[in-house]
Design an enzyme around this catalytic site. Structure first.
Site, PDB file in Angstrom:
ATOM      1  N   HIS A  52      40.839  40.757  42.692  1.00  0.00           N
ATOM      2  CA  HIS A  52      41.785  41.719  43.256  1.00  0.00           C
ATOM      3  C   HIS A  52      42.789  40.977  44.108  1.00  0.00           C
ATOM      4  O   HIS A  52      42.435  39.998  44.772  1.00  0.00           O
ATOM      5  CB  HIS A  52      41.051  42.760  44.109  1.00  0.00           C
ATOM      6  CG  HIS A  52      41.850  43.985  44.336  1.00  0.00           C
ATOM      7  ND1 HIS A  52      42.773  44.087  45.338  1.00  0.00           N
ATOM      8  CD2 HIS A  52      41.890  45.148  43.658  1.00  0.00           C
ATOM      9  CE1 HIS A  52      43.338  45.268  45.270  1.00  0.00           C
ATOM     10  NE2 HIS A  52      42.835  45.930  44.250  1.00  0.00           N
ATOM     11  N   ASP A  77      37.313  49.093  38.992  1.00  0.00           N
ATOM     12  CA  ASP A  77      37.247  49.364  37.559  1.00  0.00           C
ATOM     13  C   ASP A  77      35.985  48.828  36.900  1.00  0.00           C
ATOM     14  O   ASP A  77      35.724  49.123  35.740  1.00  0.00           O
ATOM     15  CB  ASP A  77      38.488  48.775  36.858  1.00  0.00           C
ATOM     16  CG  ASP A  77      39.735  49.563  37.197  1.00  0.00           C
ATOM     17  OD1 ASP A  77      39.622  50.791  37.339  1.00  0.00           O
ATOM     18  OD2 ASP A  77      40.810  48.952  37.343  1.00  0.00           O
TER      19      ASP A  77
HETATM   20  N1  CMC Z   1      38.440  36.425  35.649  1.00  0.00           N
HETATM   21  C1  CMC Z   1      38.562  35.078  35.720  1.00  0.00           C
HETATM   22  N2  CMC Z   1      39.364  34.461  36.596  1.00  0.00           N
HETATM   23  C2  CMC Z   1      40.074  35.201  37.447  1.00  0.00           C
HETATM   24  C3  CMC Z   1      39.999  36.605  37.434  1.00  0.00           C
HETATM   25  C4  CMC Z   1      39.133  37.213  36.492  1.00  0.00           C
HETATM   26  N3  CMC Z   1      39.018  38.543  36.435  1.00  0.00           N
HETATM   27  N4  CMC Z   1      40.817  37.123  38.380  1.00  0.00           N
HETATM   28  C5  CMC Z   1      41.399  36.052  38.969  1.00  0.00           C
HETATM   29  N5  CMC Z   1      40.944  34.901  38.411  1.00  0.00           N
HETATM   30  C6  CMC Z   1      41.300  33.538  38.810  1.00  0.00           C
HETATM   31  C7  CMC Z   1      42.668  33.141  38.273  1.00  0.00           C
HETATM   32  O1  CMC Z   1      42.564  32.535  36.997  1.00  0.00           O
HETATM   33  C8  CMC Z   1      43.160  32.196  39.338  1.00  0.00           C
HETATM   34  O2  CMC Z   1      42.497  30.978  39.141  1.00  0.00           O
HETATM   35  P1  CMC Z   1      43.260  29.573  39.498  1.00  0.00           P
HETATM   36  O3  CMC Z   1      43.463  29.614  40.993  1.00  0.00           O
HETATM   37  O4  CMC Z   1      42.338  28.507  39.054  1.00  0.00           O
HETATM   38  O5  CMC Z   1      44.560  29.586  38.726  1.00  0.00           O
HETATM   39  C9  CMC Z   1      42.598  32.805  40.642  1.00  0.00           C
HETATM   40  O6  CMC Z   1      41.427  33.518  40.246  1.00  0.00           O
HETATM   41  C10 CMC Z   1      43.562  33.746  41.346  1.00  0.00           C
HETATM   42  O7  CMC Z   1      43.948  34.745  40.408  1.00  0.00           O
HETATM   43  P2  CMC Z   1      45.395  35.384  40.317  1.00  0.00           P
HETATM   44  O8  CMC Z   1      45.646  35.865  38.947  1.00  0.00           O
HETATM   45  O9  CMC Z   1      46.390  34.421  40.909  1.00  0.00           O
HETATM   46  O10 CMC Z   1      45.233  36.593  41.341  1.00  0.00           O
HETATM   47  P3  CMC Z   1      46.175  37.851  41.448  1.00  0.00           P
HETATM   48  O11 CMC Z   1      46.019  38.361  42.827  1.00  0.00           O
HETATM   49  O12 CMC Z   1      47.550  37.514  40.979  1.00  0.00           O
HETATM   50  O13 CMC Z   1      45.558  38.877  40.375  1.00  0.00           O
HETATM   51  C11 CMC Z   1      44.198  40.546  39.374  1.00  0.00           C
HETATM   52  C12 CMC Z   1      44.709  39.927  40.701  1.00  0.00           C
HETATM   53  C13 CMC Z   1      43.454  41.837  39.709  1.00  0.00           C
HETATM   54  C14 CMC Z   1      45.385  40.880  38.468  1.00  0.00           C
HETATM   55  C15 CMC Z   1      43.252  39.522  38.688  1.00  0.00           C
HETATM   56  O14 CMC Z   1      42.131  39.277  39.508  1.00  0.00           O
HETATM   57  C16 CMC Z   1      42.803  40.008  37.307  1.00  0.00           C
HETATM   58  O15 CMC Z   1      43.485  39.769  36.305  1.00  0.00           O
HETATM   59  N6  CMC Z   1      41.611  40.725  37.232  1.00  0.00           N
HETATM   60  C17 CMC Z   1      41.179  41.295  35.967  1.00  0.00           C
HETATM   61  C18 CMC Z   1      41.910  42.612  35.729  1.00  0.00           C
HETATM   62  C19 CMC Z   1      41.388  43.726  36.625  1.00  0.00           C
HETATM   63  O16 CMC Z   1      40.204  43.925  36.769  1.00  0.00           O
HETATM   64  N7  CMC Z   1      42.316  44.510  37.195  1.00  0.00           N
HETATM   65  C20 CMC Z   1      41.994  45.659  38.019  1.00  0.00           C
HETATM   66  C21 CMC Z   1      42.357  45.471  39.463  1.00  0.00           C
HETATM   67  S1  CMC Z   1      41.609  46.729  40.519  1.00  0.00           S
HETATM   68  C22 CMC Z   1      42.358  48.181  40.030  1.00  0.00           C
HETATM   69  C23 CMC Z   1      43.701  48.301  40.625  1.00  0.00           C
HETATM   70  O17 CMC Z   1      43.806  48.680  41.793  1.00  0.00           O
HETATM   71  O18 CMC Z   1      44.668  48.029  39.911  1.00  0.00           O
END
Ligand code: CMC
Length: 428
Positions: free
Chosen positions: A305, A362
């Site tokens: 998140h 989720d």
């Molecule tokens: N699985 C594997 N790796 C992950 C995941 C995941 N679900 N989420 C983040 N990471 C890793 C990512 O690869 C990155 O690694 P590195 O630093 O080595 O490059 C690190 O963690 C930081 O991730 P980010 O993508 O920079 O973080 P963000 O804040 O931009 O993204 C997120 C947040 C929710 C989009 C992401 O965690 C994600 O894609 N999660 C899966 C989709 C999901 O469950 N979404 C629902 C969110 S809750 C409902 C809502 O309120 O929308």
């Protein structure tokens, strides 16, 4: 309190704002005029876009409060309708206010019958999120005459009641359309959640038996989705609404933003991921390895998140509800077993520990929706139904706050500084 910025041998003082729980932010509204600088923050990872009194999140501690009230308390004691009132009007309703509000919702439950022609002509395979966003946007056709410049309280109350009540009807009708059954209309004797379940699952040939535990579970799911401060869809509602377009169109934009798998669409993706583990030879361990691999775009859906660096408090409540509901129904869902294994593996794995990735709302919501009987492609519609009061509350707060500014970020231009126009016969 001020912060000092030193740039080009010149010091600039910037105001520091403080929130009611001590969080601080540098006010950069004067930065460009005084220094020529803009700020750079792709994905708005560290940008406060507004001051808001609606929802408080402490992502480090895993705290979520609506209007100051812990979400755990609301999930335990309140109803979705009360929570929607709390978010939009800033306080829990007293008996009289709640009765009036419920009455407004009952009066507004119908859809204009002309809207049903739209549903008739859509293929049953259409994703319900497309239908929902289109129908919400088209409310401005059926209820015109609302302009942001001149709206008053009474008009706003009516629009809010329309949206909260009609989205439930739209959601249920989208489902009926997809299975080819006749629409079931709202009944005056049923409360919001009961009515929704009845509109979804009863038909002219079968009645639907309302179960108090299913009702409570759905009530809690909607409460937990009701608001989450400046997330992607709410920021979209604010940004689109800042052009002073009407509330219906602003919320339509929010619904579209919610649909993506990184946001509200994740609940559908979680179930698809768990099903693919169940059906294939992929073990939960393989799945974790895939999610960690830099060469694989696969992510563990329902994990991580932008704000929470701790267990999402909503996921905690929903996980407990899964166990409770299965116990009561004396059933089990193999997907819950898989989800719990994934969670255990992830929470003890260095990759997830270092990045502070925990289950989000989720991760467990889909398992509950499945148990209630809601099909997978309707999950994000359920999220939208729950999020409706939050979107409305933010739209209102933005329009009431001064100075009111259209949302318009800046950019760092990296293209060609100046290019020559080449006539077509000379282009290569
Ligand atoms: N699985 C594997 N790796 C992950 C995941 C995941 N679900 N989420 C983040 N990471 C890793 C990512 O690869 C990155 O690694 P590195 O630093 O080595 O490059 C690190 O963690 C930081 O991730 P980010 O993508 O920079 O973080 P963000 O804040 O931009 O993204 C997120 C947040 C929710 C989009 C992401 O965690 C994600 O894609 N999660 C899966 C989709 C999901 O469950 N979404 C629902 C969110 S809750 C409902 C809502 O309120 O929308």
């Amino acid at each position: 309190m001020n912060a000092e910025l030193s740039y080009n041998n010149k010091k600039t003082e910037l105001k520091v704002l403080e929130g009611s729980n001590g969080e601080t932010a540098i006010d950069i509204t004067k930065l460009r005029n005084e220094t020529g600088l803009i700020t750079y923050d792709p994905g708005y990872q560290n940008t406060g876009s507004c001051q808001s009194a609606i929802t408080f999140i402490d992502g480090e501690k895993g705290i979520l409060r609506y209007r100051g009230i812990p979400v755990e308390k609301l999930a335990e004691k309140s109803t979705f309708i009360e929570v929607s009132y709390l978010l939009i009007y800033g306080k829990l309703p007293n008996r009289e206010e709640r009765a009036q509000y419920s009455q407004q919702l009952s009066i507004n439950a119908l859809l204009h019958e002309d809207m049903l022609h739209y549903l008739e002509n859509i293929p049953p395979t259409a994703h319900p999120m497309t239908l929902l966003s289109n129908m919400v946007n088209s409310l401005s056709v059926y209820y015109p005459g609302f302009y942001v410049e001149n709206y008053d309280n009474a008009t706003f109350h009516l629009m809010a009641a329309r949206l909260i009540s009609k989205i439930r009807t739209m959601a249920a009708f989208c489902y009926k359309k997809s299975i080819g059954e006749p629409f079931v209309y709202a009944r005056e004797d049923l409360l919001y959640v009961q009515n929704f379940l009845n509109m979804m699952f009863s038909s002219p040939v079968k009645s639907y038996e309302l179960d108090p535990d299913i009702i409570r579970t759905l009530e809690v799911l909607l409460i937990l989705h009701a608001d989450h401060e400046q997330n992607c869809s709410t920021s979209t509602v604010r940004l689109v609404g800042s052009s002073k377009v009407n509330l219906y169109s602003s919320i339509c934009a929010g619904i579209c933003a919610l649909w993506g798998p990184l946001h509200g669409g994740a609940n559908q993706k979680v179930i698809e991921m768990l099903e693919s583990i169940q059906k294939s030879s992929l073990s939960p361990k393989d799945c974790i390895e895939r999610a960690k691999s830099k060469d694989n775009p696969f992510r563990l859906m329902g994990f991580g998140h932008r704000v929470y660096r701790n267990y999402d408090p909503r996921a905690k409540i929903l996980k407990a509800y899964c166990t409770k509901l299965f116990k009561k129904m004396k059933t089990n869902d193999p997907l819950l077993e898989i989800a719990m294994q994934l969670e255990e593996l992830a929470l003890s794995d260095d990759y997830f520990i270092e990045r502070k990735l925990y289950p989000n709302v989720d991760f467990y919501s889909g398992i509950l929706y499945r148990t209630i009987g809601i099909p997978t492609n309707m999950f994000t519609v359920m999220f939208a139904m729950g999020r409706m009061p939050g979107w409305i509350a933010h739209w209102r707060e933005m329009h009431d706050s001064l100075p009111f500014k259209i949302g318009r970020p800046r950019q760092i231009y990296t293209g060609s500084p100046l290019s020559e126009y080449v006539p077509i016969e000379k282009r290569t």
